[in-house]
Design an enzyme around this catalytic site. Sequence first.
Site, mmCIF file in Angstrom:
data_model
loop_
_atom_site.group_PDB
_atom_site.id
_atom_site.type_symbol
_atom_site.label_atom_id
_atom_site.label_comp_id
_atom_site.label_asym_id
_atom_site.label_seq_id
_atom_site.Cartn_x
_atom_site.Cartn_y
_atom_site.Cartn_z
ATOM 1 N N ARG A 107 0.880 -1.180 0.000
ATOM 2 C CA ARG A 107 0.000 0.000 0.000
ATOM 3 C C ARG A 107 0.905 1.214 0.000
ATOM 4 O O ARG A 107 1.701 1.410 0.928
ATOM 5 C CB ARG A 107 -0.908 0.012 1.232
ATOM 6 C CG ARG A 107 -1.526 1.382 1.456
ATOM 7 C CD ARG A 107 -2.643 1.396 2.458
ATOM 8 N NE ARG A 107 -3.830 0.750 1.918
ATOM 9 C CZ ARG A 107 -5.051 0.866 2.447
ATOM 10 N NH1 ARG A 107 -5.232 1.589 3.531
ATOM 11 N NH2 ARG A 107 -6.068 0.249 1.897
ATOM 12 N N HIS A 134 -7.289 0.654 -6.486
ATOM 13 C CA HIS A 134 -7.501 -0.183 -5.296
ATOM 14 C C HIS A 134 -8.182 -1.466 -5.790
ATOM 15 O O HIS A 134 -9.361 -1.699 -5.553
ATOM 16 C CB HIS A 134 -8.380 0.569 -4.293
ATOM 17 C CG HIS A 134 -8.326 0.038 -2.896
ATOM 18 N ND1 HIS A 134 -7.561 -1.058 -2.530
ATOM 19 C CD2 HIS A 134 -8.961 0.437 -1.753
ATOM 20 C CE1 HIS A 134 -7.718 -1.286 -1.236
ATOM 21 N NE2 HIS A 134 -8.555 -0.404 -0.740
ATOM 22 N N GLN A 137 -10.092 -4.023 -3.483
ATOM 23 C CA GLN A 137 -11.358 -3.440 -3.035
ATOM 24 C C GLN A 137 -12.445 -3.634 -4.085
ATOM 25 O O GLN A 137 -13.551 -4.088 -3.797
ATOM 26 C CB GLN A 137 -11.138 -1.942 -2.760
ATOM 27 C CG GLN A 137 -12.381 -1.210 -2.301
ATOM 28 C CD GLN A 137 -12.778 -1.596 -0.895
ATOM 29 O OE1 GLN A 137 -11.959 -1.552 0.009
ATOM 30 N NE2 GLN A 137 -14.026 -1.974 -0.697
ATOM 31 N N ASP A 229 -17.085 7.247 -1.619
ATOM 32 C CA ASP A 229 -15.776 7.125 -0.957
ATOM 33 C C ASP A 229 -15.482 8.492 -0.332
ATOM 34 O O ASP A 229 -16.139 9.491 -0.659
ATOM 35 C CB ASP A 229 -14.730 6.744 -2.028
ATOM 36 C CG ASP A 229 -13.323 6.538 -1.475
ATOM 37 O OD1 ASP A 229 -13.159 6.471 -0.246
ATOM 38 O OD2 ASP A 229 -12.382 6.450 -2.294
HETATM 39 N N1 CP Z 1 -11.150 -0.049 2.362
HETATM 40 C C1 CP Z 1 -9.896 -0.106 2.804
HETATM 41 O O1 CP Z 1 -8.943 -0.357 2.059
HETATM 42 O O2 CP Z 1 -9.765 0.094 4.139
HETATM 43 P P1 CP Z 1 -8.385 0.380 4.932
HETATM 44 O O3 CP Z 1 -7.862 1.690 4.411
HETATM 45 O O4 CP Z 1 -8.756 0.411 6.369
HETATM 46 O O5 CP Z 1 -7.439 -0.743 4.610
HETATM 47 N N1 NVA Z 2 -9.840 6.867 -1.710
HETATM 48 C C1 NVA Z 2 -9.515 6.412 -0.376
HETATM 49 C C2 NVA Z 2 -9.777 4.957 -0.236
HETATM 50 C C3 NVA Z 2 -9.520 4.378 1.124
HETATM 51 C C4 NVA Z 2 -9.745 2.903 1.200
HETATM 52 C C5 NVA Z 2 -8.061 6.742 -0.079
HETATM 53 O O1 NVA Z 2 -7.224 6.576 -0.967
HETATM 54 O O2 NVA Z 2 -7.766 7.178 1.035
#
Ligand code: CP
Ligand code: NVA
Length: 311
Positions: A107, A134, A137, A229
């Site tokens: 990440r 993502h 997800q 989101d």
């Molecule tokens: N949806 C998601 O990726 O959650 P986190 O940021 O908590 O991992």
């Molecule tokens: N768009 C958000 C998604 C979090 C799971 C971010 O990147 O913070």
Amino acid sequence: MSKNKISGRDFISVFDFTTEEIWKVFKLAKSMKSNPKKYRRSLDGKIMALIFEKPSLRTRVTFDVGIKQLGGDSVYLSPLEINLGKRESVYDVAKNLERMVNGIMVRTFGHDVATGLADAASIPVINGLTDLEHPCQALADFFTIWEFHKDLKKVKLAFVGDGNNVAHSLILTAARLGAEIRIATPQGFEPKKNVVDMAKNVAKKTGSKILITNDPVEAVKNVDAVYTDVWASMGQEKEAEQRKKIFYPYQVNINLMKYAKKNALFMHCLPAHRGEEVTDEVIDSKNSVVFQEAENRLHVQKAIMHELLRD
Ligand code: CP
Ligand code: NVA
């Protein structure tokens, strides 16, 4: 350790998997969800390095628990530890880790960091969120929709909010699966043109329909599910106040949900900022599936790790 070429090798973008591979993952995830014991030794002794350069609840827990439920284990590397590309080059990190573990989840901010790791490492690399995508997800989200709607080619999904990572991966997944997706964003926050173009190209073959608009009502009219989101993603915290003003007309509230089908699902990747992109009334409503989506991250990612890491 050599890369397992069975599936997408790495999973950095949704488009690393074909339509058939996504369905394979879904069917395996369904089986793993209903009969987890059967898979207790599937990835016996396999170790995942979990690299986090941003915070996480769901991604961290589901990858950690997921690999353990398959007989493997994980090493968590926090944002303070590796400092990808700063303390050490992305290439050197990959060349170290491939000798120590069987797979990497990353990440990070720049998508090029994830692709750089994948290019350099001989072991599978999985994207646990970048600024561009993502993918885990989005697969978990369409798997969740599939639990309600057996024919995904008939499903209409509206995404209302910022056209960034989550929206991008949803567009690509819809394109692969032949679903209809409509994205409503404020002007200047549309999804990236090259992502939309790639998706539209695939959509010609799969029958998917893709609409990009600035009008939330146009997007939501008669859809089966409405998704949102956060307005300020991780790394954009300084823009949060400014964004609140821009995104306020895009809040998913009862008024907006009225345009969707009567029993339309409400979806969110979480974390949610209640009272901003979604009201309590909507996220706590009976048609909200946000925690089911969160749980499905576990099952879907177990299936993804299984496909990429198994011998
Ligand atoms: N949806 C998601 O990726 O959650 P986190 O940021 O908590 O991992
Ligand atoms: N768009 C958000 C998604 C979090 C799971 C971010 O990147 O913070």
